[in-house]
Design a protein around this motif. Structure first.
Motif: not given
Length: 232
Positions: A22-24, A148-149, A151-153, A155-156, A159
């Motif tokens: 996850g990256e932001i 946020q990073a 959360r991005a991880a 979410a991915r 998916d």
């Protein structure tokens, strides 16, 4: 053949894993600006050179301290006093003495920054470099980027799990790849700029217009999750 009590137990099946990154990237306004100020003095007499350096440095510091809380920090980061030889190849006769004081100034109130640079540039034998825009080391922006990073991880990973027809069941590992800022700091010399500016009617030089440079904050994490069996 059915299992007997003496038969070895079957090892539990290892749950499927999903590994993601996850990256932001955030672009934010800077919180502080730093200036580096060099105060110079020279004279053929050693004592007079020191007196001039002391006097000019005091004048510079008094000017900066006059801005109160707008200036967050003042640090003397270097001092040099040295003789200048007439001809190094022939003798050790001293032609003159020179001294320099290097001061780093951290400004928190950008509304005074242009005026401060101009006034410093007006001082005799003072050179000003900067500003270098930055975030404070303990800025809340870094915490926000890290969250946020993560959360991005998550979410991915969800998916990927959805694409496989399964769902996340647990977290195995979460590692931080680290934070970095890239403000693209550029060095600018304002001493000569201030000296060439047109004076106002009162005789004072106008403040230089300075636009804060956006700061880029990057953070990335790697995470591994367990999932239910995929429906392939």
């Amino acid at each position: 053949m059915s299992e007997t009590a003496d038969s070895p137990a079957r090892p539990p099946s290892t749950p499927p894993l999903v590994s993601v990154r996850g990256e932001i990237v955030l672009e934010v306004e800077p919180e502080i600006a730093q200036l580096t100020v060099y105060v110079h003095a020279r004279d053929r007499d050693r004592r007079r050179a020191l007196e001039r350096l002391t006097e000019r440095n005091r004048e510079c510091l008094d000017l900066v301290k006059g801005y109160g809380d707008a200036v967050e920090q003042i640090e003397t980061s270097g001092l040099a006093i040295s003789p200048i030889m007439r001809d190094k190849r022939r003798d050790e006769k001293v032609d003159r003495y020179q001294g320099t004081v290097h001061t780093t100034i951290t400004v928190a109130d950008f509304s005074v920054l242009g005026e401060l640079v101009t006034r410093l540039g007006e001082l005799e034998l003072v050179s000003v470099h900067g500003p270098w825009w930055a975030l404070r080391r303990d800025s809340d922006v870094y915490r926000q980027a890290a969250q946020q990073a993560v959360r991005a991880a998550v979410a991915r990973a969800r998916d990927y799990a959805d694409a496989l027809g399964c769902r996340l069941t647990g977290l195995v590992q979460l590692s931080d790849e680290g934070l970095s800022t890239d403000g693209g700091a550029r060095e600018q010399v304002f001493g000569m700029v201030a000296a060439s500016a047109a004076p106002t009617e009162s005789g004072a030089l106008p403040a230089i217009d300075l636009e804060p440079q956006k700061q880029v904050v990057r953070t990335a994490v790697e995470a591994r999750f367990t999932t239910t069996a995929p429906e392939l």
